[in-house]
Design a protein around this motif. Structure first.
Motif, PDB file in Angstrom:
ATOM      1  N   THR A   7       0.835  -1.202   0.000  1.00 56.06           N
ATOM      2  CA  THR A   7       0.000   0.000   0.000  1.00 56.06           C
ATOM      3  C   THR A   7       0.870   1.253   0.000  1.00 56.06           C
ATOM      4  N   GLY A   8       0.357   2.304  -0.667  1.00 58.74           N
ATOM      5  CA  GLY A   8       1.089   3.566  -0.718  1.00 58.74           C
ATOM      6  C   GLY A   8       2.424   3.441  -1.400  1.00 58.74           C
ATOM      7  N   ALA A   9       2.437   2.764  -2.554  1.00 58.56           N
ATOM      8  CA  ALA A   9       3.693   2.321  -3.175  1.00 58.56           C
ATOM      9  C   ALA A   9       4.631   3.437  -3.593  1.00 58.56           C
ATOM     10  N   THR A  10       4.133   4.648  -3.767  1.00 60.95           N
ATOM     11  CA  THR A  10       5.022   5.741  -4.195  1.00 60.95           C
ATOM     12  C   THR A  10       5.743   6.388  -3.017  1.00 60.95           C
ATOM     13  N   GLY A  11       5.461   5.943  -1.801  1.00 63.35           N
ATOM     14  CA  GLY A  11       6.128   6.501  -0.631  1.00 63.35           C
ATOM     15  C   GLY A  11       7.567   6.016  -0.500  1.00 63.35           C
ATOM     16  N   PHE A  12       8.320   6.657   0.384  1.00 66.57           N
ATOM     17  CA  PHE A  12       9.745   6.376   0.574  1.00 66.57           C
ATOM     18  C   PHE A  12       9.984   4.921   0.975  1.00 66.57           C
ATOM     19  N   VAL A  13       9.367   4.479   2.053  1.00 64.94           N
ATOM     20  CA  VAL A  13       9.574   3.113   2.532  1.00 64.94           C
ATOM     21  C   VAL A  13       8.944   2.103   1.587  1.00 64.94           C
ATOM     22  N   ALA A  14       7.726   2.373   1.144  1.00 64.90           N
ATOM     23  CA  ALA A  14       7.020   1.428   0.276  1.00 64.90           C
ATOM     24  C   ALA A  14       7.780   1.174  -1.013  1.00 64.90           C
ATOM     25  N   GLY A  15       8.381   2.211  -1.583  1.00 63.23           N
ATOM     26  CA  GLY A  15       9.148   2.036  -2.818  1.00 63.23           C
ATOM     27  C   GLY A  15      10.298   1.070  -2.633  1.00 63.23           C
ATOM     28  N   LEU A 191      14.381   6.971  -3.882  1.00 63.13           N
ATOM     29  CA  LEU A 191      14.172   6.389  -5.206  1.00 63.13           C
ATOM     30  C   LEU A 191      13.654   7.422  -6.194  1.00 63.13           C
ATOM     31  N   HIS A 192      13.071   8.495  -5.663  1.00 61.72           N
ATOM     32  CA  HIS A 192      12.616   9.622  -6.499  1.00 61.72           C
ATOM     33  C   HIS A 192      12.541  10.855  -5.599  1.00 61.72           C
ATOM     34  N   PRO A 193      12.347  12.036  -6.176  1.00 62.87           N
ATOM     35  CA  PRO A 193      12.448  13.276  -5.378  1.00 62.87           C
ATOM     36  C   PRO A 193      11.282  13.485  -4.412  1.00 62.87           C
ATOM     37  N   GLN A 194      11.196  12.654  -3.394  1.00 64.13           N
ATOM     38  CA  GLN A 194      10.177  12.801  -2.366  1.00 64.13           C
ATOM     39  C   GLN A 194      10.806  12.492  -1.021  1.00 64.13           C
ATOM     40  N   THR A 195      10.712  13.407  -0.082  1.00 63.25           N
ATOM     41  CA  THR A 195      11.343  13.242   1.219  1.00 63.25           C
ATOM     42  C   THR A 195      10.286  13.077   2.304  1.00 63.25           C
ATOM     43  N   ASN A 196      10.743  12.697   3.499  1.00 61.74           N
ATOM     44  CA  ASN A 196       9.869  12.698   4.662  1.00 61.74           C
ATOM     45  C   ASN A 196      10.602  13.342   5.826  1.00 61.74           C
ATOM     46  N   ILE A 197       9.970  13.346   6.986  1.00 59.85           N
ATOM     47  CA  ILE A 197      10.520  14.095   8.109  1.00 59.85           C
ATOM     48  C   ILE A 197      11.867  13.554   8.577  1.00 59.85           C
ATOM     49  N   SER A 198      12.141  12.262   8.334  1.00 60.47           N
ATOM     50  CA  SER A 198      13.427  11.698   8.743  1.00 60.47           C
ATOM     51  C   SER A 198      14.605  12.299   7.983  1.00 60.47           C
ATOM     52  N   HIS A 199      14.337  12.860   6.819  1.00 63.61           N
ATOM     53  CA  HIS A 199      15.423  13.455   6.031  1.00 63.61           C
ATOM     54  C   HIS A 199      15.783  14.862   6.499  1.00 63.61           C
ATOM     55  N   GLU A 200      14.933  15.451   7.334  1.00 61.42           N
ATOM     56  CA  GLU A 200      15.099  16.861   7.681  1.00 61.42           C
ATOM     57  C   GLU A 200      16.465  17.202   8.284  1.00 61.42           C
ATOM     58  N   VAL A 202      19.424  15.908   7.813  1.00 65.21           N
ATOM     59  CA  VAL A 202      20.453  15.916   6.770  1.00 65.21           C
ATOM     60  C   VAL A 202      20.228  17.081   5.819  1.00 65.21           C
ATOM     61  N   ILE A 203      18.980  17.321   5.455  1.00 68.98           N
ATOM     62  CA  ILE A 203      18.666  18.437   4.553  1.00 68.98           C
ATOM     63  C   ILE A 203      19.107  19.762   5.174  1.00 68.98           C
ATOM     64  N   ARG A 204      18.808  19.935   6.433  1.00 73.64           N
ATOM     65  CA  ARG A 204      19.101  21.216   7.083  1.00 73.64           C
ATOM     66  C   ARG A 204      20.596  21.399   7.340  1.00 73.64           C
ATOM     67  N   LEU A 205      21.284  20.333   7.689  1.00 68.60           N
ATOM     68  CA  LEU A 205      22.721  20.448   7.934  1.00 68.60           C
ATOM     69  C   LEU A 205      23.487  20.653   6.631  1.00 68.60           C
ATOM     70  N   LEU A 206      23.174  19.848   5.624  1.00 72.08           N
ATOM     71  CA  LEU A 206      23.909  19.932   4.365  1.00 72.08           C
ATOM     72  C   LEU A 206      23.548  21.205   3.600  1.00 72.08           C
ATOM     73  N   VAL A 324      23.776   7.856   6.611  1.00 73.41           N
ATOM     74  CA  VAL A 324      23.778   9.321   6.549  1.00 73.41           C
ATOM     75  C   VAL A 324      24.368   9.803   5.221  1.00 73.41           C
ATOM     76  N   LEU A 325      25.505   9.233   4.834  1.00 77.30           N
ATOM     77  CA  LEU A 325      26.165   9.670   3.602  1.00 77.30           C
ATOM     78  C   LEU A 325      25.364   9.278   2.365  1.00 77.30           C
ATOM     79  N   ASP A 326      24.764   8.107   2.365  1.00 76.82           N
ATOM     80  CA  ASP A 326      23.937   7.705   1.218  1.00 76.82           C
ATOM     81  C   ASP A 326      22.694   8.574   1.112  1.00 76.82           C
ATOM     82  N   THR A 327      22.151   8.970   2.260  1.00 76.63           N
ATOM     83  CA  THR A 327      21.020   9.907   2.252  1.00 76.63           C
ATOM     84  C   THR A 327      21.436  11.223   1.607  1.00 76.63           C
ATOM     85  N   ALA A 328      22.569  11.744   2.035  1.00 79.59           N
ATOM     86  CA  ALA A 328      23.050  13.033   1.528  1.00 79.59           C
ATOM     87  C   ALA A 328      23.312  12.976   0.025  1.00 79.59           C
TER      88      ALA A 328
END
Length: 352
Positions: A7-15, A191-200, A202-206, A324-328
């Motif tokens: 379910t919700g296949a386009t989401g971060f975890v589901a993908g 997997l595509h340009p969609q983030t969630n709160i867990s990425h915040e 890294v996004i804010r630091l980088l 962390v580095l793969d996320t970045a």
């Protein structure tokens, strides 16, 4: 070949669950809210082509009854990964809770009338385990967060798990059992340009949108390990009825900053190195909902044990530095964070 509904296949975890299943020979059926939004699932089609598999897409929305019987029909397993998150604000809490609970029950009701379904794996959260306790301790699967002490998203996840377990326990003649997975902060590549709160963080630091690190830390799991946990939960007979914490190595935000600085500093990025005082974070929380969410956790370590998942599912965890580095790198690849412009050096003119 077993058929798995995601379910919700386009989401971060589901993908990543779709990827994991395709890599291991499963036939995947995936729910999307709008079949006409082809662009949102292009990455999954390309993924299936690359892996030599196929993904069947069906339309089903967790906020409506239509489509779920069709989605579940003839499936052997269900990964219920999707969780609706309505708009922000205190006025939306009831809507968020209702959407999470009713959405979960819609999936379970559809599975209940389909005799082929053998197991449902529900993607829950660590917040249904380790919040609202009076004693500071290492939390395990024996612990349940008290929904009366929770708000917003945390409350919706706790009540959704409770509703799922009450549904299954109240119908002993069901043809399937239930497994719940409880991940903490989820890192790893997009997997595509969609983030969630867990990425915040890294996004804010980088991206240097914060002047320093908050005094917070998290147990973490790489999304690739979490996807593997979903598959293992399907394949492990003894997992039926169980809860599994999928929390690996703990990392403080200041440690995350150090990991990023060591790798990206030589590439022109300036990652803030200081830790912000609590009073400043609380001030920022007045106008920033993301910061507000972590204020209660300032200075506290997230203490959970994943020994059960290690022992019973054989789950292992990637090092947090790699996650962390793969996320970045992924955030840069997808343009979520942009690289700094090259410095331009000008030669000073010599004067007499």
């Amino acid at each position: 070949m077993a058929i798995v509904l995601v379910t919700g296949a386009t989401g971060f975890v589901a993908g990543h669950c779709v990827r994991e299943l395709l890599e291991h020979g499963y036939q995947v059926r995936a729910t999307v809210r709008d079949l006409d939004a082809v662009g949102r699932r292009t990455h999954l089609v390309e993924l299936a082509d690359r892996l030599g598999g196929a993904v069947e897409f069906v339309q089903a929305d967790l906020t409506a009854d239509d489509g779920w019987d069709v989605a579940v029909k003839d499936c052997d397993y269900v990964l219920h990964v999707a969780s609706p998150i309505p708009g922000g604000g205190e006025e939306s809490e009831q809507a968020m809770v209702e959407a999470a609970v009713e959405g979960t029950l819609r999936v379970l009701r559809a599975a209940a009338v389909n005799p082929t379904v053998r197991r449902v794996v529900l993607t829950s959260s660590i917040v249904t385990v380790n919040l609202g306790h009076d004693v500071d301790k290492v939390c395990t699967e024996q612990d349940f967060s008290n929904p009366d002490r929770l708000t917003g998203y945390d409350k919706s996840k706790a009540l959704a798990e409770r509703a799922a377990r009450e549904f299954v326990d109240g119908a002993p003649s069901l043809g399937f059992d239930l497994v719940t997975l409880h991940p903490p902060m989820i890192l790893g590549p997009l997997l595509h340009p969609q983030t969630n709160i867990s990425h915040e963080p890294v996004i804010r630091l980088l991206g240097r949108t914060v002047p320093g690190s908050l005094d917070v830390g998290w147990s973490t799991v790489d999304v690739r390990d979490l996807a593997r946990a979903h598959r293992l939960a399907l394949e492990t007979p003894e997992a039926g009825g169980q809860r599994y914490i999928c929390g690996g190595e703990h990392v403080w935000m200041r440690e995350m900053a150090g990991i990023l600085a060591a790798e990206f500093g030589p590439r022109g990025f300036t990652v803030p190195s200081r830790t912000l005082p609590h009073w400043l974070v609380k001030l920022a929380a007045l106008t920033d909902d993301t910061v507000k969410r972590v204020v209660p956790a300032l200075g506290t370590r997230e203490r959970v044990s994943a020994e059960k998942a290690r022992a019973e599912l054989g789950l292992t965890f990637l090092p947090v530095a790699q996650s962390v580095l793969d996320t970045a790198e992924s955030l840069l690849t997808h343009g979520i964070v942009t690289a700094p412009a090259p410095r331009r050096w000008t030669r000073r003119r010599r004067t007499a």
